[in-house]
Design an enzyme around this catalytic site. Structure first.
Site, PDB file in Angstrom:
ATOM      1  N   CYS A 160       4.731  33.433  10.736  1.00  0.00           N
ATOM      2  CA  CYS A 160       5.390  34.081  11.861  1.00  0.00           C
ATOM      3  C   CYS A 160       6.030  33.072  12.794  1.00  0.00           C
ATOM      4  O   CYS A 160       5.534  32.837  13.914  1.00  0.00           O
ATOM      5  CB  CYS A 160       4.396  34.952  12.610  1.00  0.00           C
ATOM      6  SG  CYS A 160       3.976  36.360  11.606  1.00  0.00           S
ATOM      7  N   GLU A 169       0.835  -1.210   0.000  1.00  0.00           N
ATOM      8  CA  GLU A 169       0.000   0.000   0.000  1.00  0.00           C
ATOM      9  C   GLU A 169       0.866   1.254   0.000  1.00  0.00           C
ATOM     10  O   GLU A 169       0.912   1.984   0.983  1.00  0.00           O
ATOM     11  CB  GLU A 169      -0.945  -0.018   1.208  1.00  0.00           C
ATOM     12  CG  GLU A 169      -0.250  -0.399   2.492  1.00  0.00           C
ATOM     13  CD  GLU A 169      -1.177  -0.671   3.661  1.00  0.00           C
ATOM     14  OE1 GLU A 169      -2.320  -1.066   3.433  1.00  0.00           O
ATOM     15  OE2 GLU A 169      -0.718  -0.479   4.804  1.00  0.00           O
TER      16      GLU A 169
HETATM   17  N1  LLP Z   1       0.337   1.937   5.165  1.00  0.00           N
HETATM   18  C1  LLP Z   1       0.319   2.347   6.435  1.00  0.00           C
HETATM   19  C2  LLP Z   1      -0.330   1.519   7.450  1.00  0.00           C
HETATM   20  C3  LLP Z   1       0.897   3.569   6.781  1.00  0.00           C
HETATM   21  O1  LLP Z   1       0.870   3.963   8.037  1.00  0.00           O
HETATM   22  C4  LLP Z   1       1.491   4.371   5.771  1.00  0.00           C
HETATM   23  C5  LLP Z   1       2.088   5.649   6.100  1.00  0.00           C
HETATM   24  C6  LLP Z   1       1.477   3.893   4.455  1.00  0.00           C
HETATM   25  C7  LLP Z   1       0.898   2.670   4.189  1.00  0.00           C
HETATM   26  C8  LLP Z   1       2.060   4.675   3.319  1.00  0.00           C
HETATM   27  O2  LLP Z   1       3.413   4.868   3.480  1.00  0.00           O
HETATM   28  P1  LLP Z   1       4.254   5.568   2.297  1.00  0.00           P
HETATM   29  O3  LLP Z   1       4.282   4.626   1.133  1.00  0.00           O
HETATM   30  O4  LLP Z   1       3.568   6.819   1.958  1.00  0.00           O
HETATM   31  O5  LLP Z   1       5.588   5.808   2.888  1.00  0.00           O
HETATM   32  N2  LLP Z   1       3.899  12.289   7.213  1.00  0.00           N
HETATM   33  C9  LLP Z   1       5.086  11.490   7.031  1.00  0.00           C
HETATM   34  C10 LLP Z   1       4.761  10.099   6.565  1.00  0.00           C
HETATM   35  C11 LLP Z   1       3.868   9.350   7.497  1.00  0.00           C
HETATM   36  C12 LLP Z   1       3.534   8.003   6.966  1.00  0.00           C
HETATM   37  C13 LLP Z   1       2.445   7.387   7.747  1.00  0.00           C
HETATM   38  N3  LLP Z   1       2.051   6.125   7.271  1.00  0.00           N
HETATM   39  C14 LLP Z   1       6.018  12.187   6.051  1.00  0.00           C
HETATM   40  O6  LLP Z   1       5.677  13.264   5.567  1.00  0.00           O
HETATM   41  O7  LLP Z   1       7.106  11.696   5.769  1.00  0.00           O
END
Ligand code: LLP
Length: 421
Positions: free
Chosen positions: A349, A279
């Site tokens: 700010c 995913e």
């Molecule tokens: N599946 C689950 C259960 C997750 O918690 C996440 C991301 C994904 C899939 C997708 O992961 P990706 O392929 O996008 O790395 N805000 C943070 C990232 C938080 C990710 C949270 N979970 C950032 O900006 O780096």
């Protein structure tokens, strides 16, 4: 490369002139190369197809969601992960087949569970013991669930986006017996059907080691406990390139490596190979997205630092302040040589409101120029806030020289729409 200069030295994205777009629609604006999003999705499909295993792919909508993005995911034959009522609502409003939606989250509320059941979603990913009882109580017919296990693995990434280590708030620990407890409880329910197991060890992970190691731990445990499953969901977390320091996860070599290791482990254990699922979020949309800003004040503190300020900031770009993330910027309306290192600052700010601490830009940068900050397609719009009552940016999808608006710029009126007068 998402963007390139045309013969007039102006930055373009798949045939669209970004200066003209910024002039016509204002800034800050996030623009996506639609073909690049689709191409990333197709690369995952092609690679799994070649690996010759039963599989399914989901898009993690938290990386970036809106009605048009959901529609695109459906067109590319992706299922959808949601983590909140809002993400589910967006998917439903987009007309996404609810039976292909999965509901995640470490603290699903009663309302969310009810809403998801009412909408007949595909499966829940169980992330807590009391959730088992709650779903069973609200369900009136059989409902598929995956169990999110915590493997006790430390992924090599920023501490804030690691999720598989033992003390993580996510998943149920195999080592500490919570996963076993959950399995027993699920079996005792009236409505829950254990369809599979899920793990997700973190985000922006460049290599396959953590995922392979985790899959091994999970398969050994499943064999030992004599649990058969239909689906093994390996989560997301595949890395992208923000700057030269990062290596984007190699889909074409990395996925087959993971799949082969899982196959081998299943054979060694004499355990039936389940359908595999991933995913990804970030690796689908991050590099396809670019944020356009207009340059305002330039503050050159002699022998100290030069600040180039833009008309957005941590309200649309929080990752630098939050994770120390690094980015690259390009001048949109001139292709002068990037001969100077400056700090690109936001207009909010707060001293921490920095977009790029050390950006290479032409020394000719001046008020009224446009800047493009690259690889801002994931966790930018979705993490945007109204801090300082900043309006959320507009978002466009670009394809074959045409730009279509997919999210309108938030209006001033929308900022106060819920205020009681
Ligand atoms: N599946 C689950 C259960 C997750 O918690 C996440 C991301 C994904 C899939 C997708 O992961 P990706 O392929 O996008 O790395 N805000 C943070 C990232 C938080 C990710 C949270 N979970 C950032 O900006 O780096």
């Amino acid at each position: 490369m998402t963007v390139e200069y045309n013969q007039y030295g102006e930055l373009t994205m798949d045939g669209t002139n970004l200066k003209v777009l910024a002039q016509s629609f204002g800034t800050p604006t996030i623009v996506y190369d639609e073909k690049q999003i689709r191409n990333q999705m197709r690369r995952y499909h092609d690679t799994f197809q070649k690996s010759n295993v039963p599989y399914e792919l989901s898009y993690a909508s938290k990386a970036f969601t809106c009605i048009q993005m959901v529609k695109l995911a459906e067109e590319e034959n992706f299922e959808l992960d949601v983590v909140s009522m809002g993400e589910l609502y967006t998917a439903i409003e987009a007309g996404f087949d609810p039976t292909r939606i999965h509901f995640h989250g470490n603290n699903k509320t009663k309302e969310e569970i009810q809403y998801a059941l009412d909408n007949n979603i595909g499966y829940f990913v169980i992330d807590a013991l009391d959730e088992i009882e709650m779903i069973d109580e609200y369900a009136s017919s059989k409902v598929d669930v995956l169990l999110r296990v915590n493997p006790g693995v430390e992924a090599h990434t920023h501490e804030f986006i690691q999720t598989g280590q033992e003390k993580s708030k996510f998943g149920l620990s195999i080592k500490h017996g919570l996963a076993d407890k959950a399995i027993t409880q699920i079996k005792e329910t009236k409505h829950l059907n254990l369809k599979g197991i899920h793990f997700h060890i973190g985000s922006q992970i460049e290599d396959t080691t953590g995922m392979i190691e985790t899959a091994k731990i999970v398969l050994n445990w499943l064999k030992e406990e004599n649990i058969e499953i239909e689906l093994l969901n390996l989560g997301g977390g595949f890395s992208v390139q923000y700057t030269e320091k990062d290596t984007a996860f190699n889909i074409e070599t990395g996925i087959p490596e993971i799949v082969e290791n899982i196959k081998k482990q299943c054979e060694a254990l004499d355990y039936p190979l389940p359908k595999l699922s991933i995913e990804p979020g970030r690796s689908i949309v991050a590099e396809a997205g670019v944020t356009l800003y207009e340059v305002g004040t330039i503050k050159d503190i002699p022998d100290v630092n030069k600040y180039v300020s833009v008309d957005g900031g941590m309200s649309d770009h929080i990752r630098t302040a939050l994770y120390g993330a690094e980015y690259k910027a390009m001048l949109v309306n001139r292709d002068d040589v990037a001969d100077e290192t400056v700090t690109v600052a936001g207009k909010l700010c707060e001293s921490g409101d920095i977009i790029i601490h050390e950006a290479k830009l032409p020394s000719s940068v001046k008020r009224g120029d446009y800047l493009a900050v690259l690889s801002t397609g994931a966790y930018h719009y979705s993490m945007a806030s109204n801090y300082n009552q900043m309006q959320k940016p507009a978002v466009f999808f670009i394809s074959d020289g045409k730009a279509r608006e997919v999210i309108k710029r938030q209006s001033l009126r929308q900022l106060i729409i819920n205020d009681v007068k």
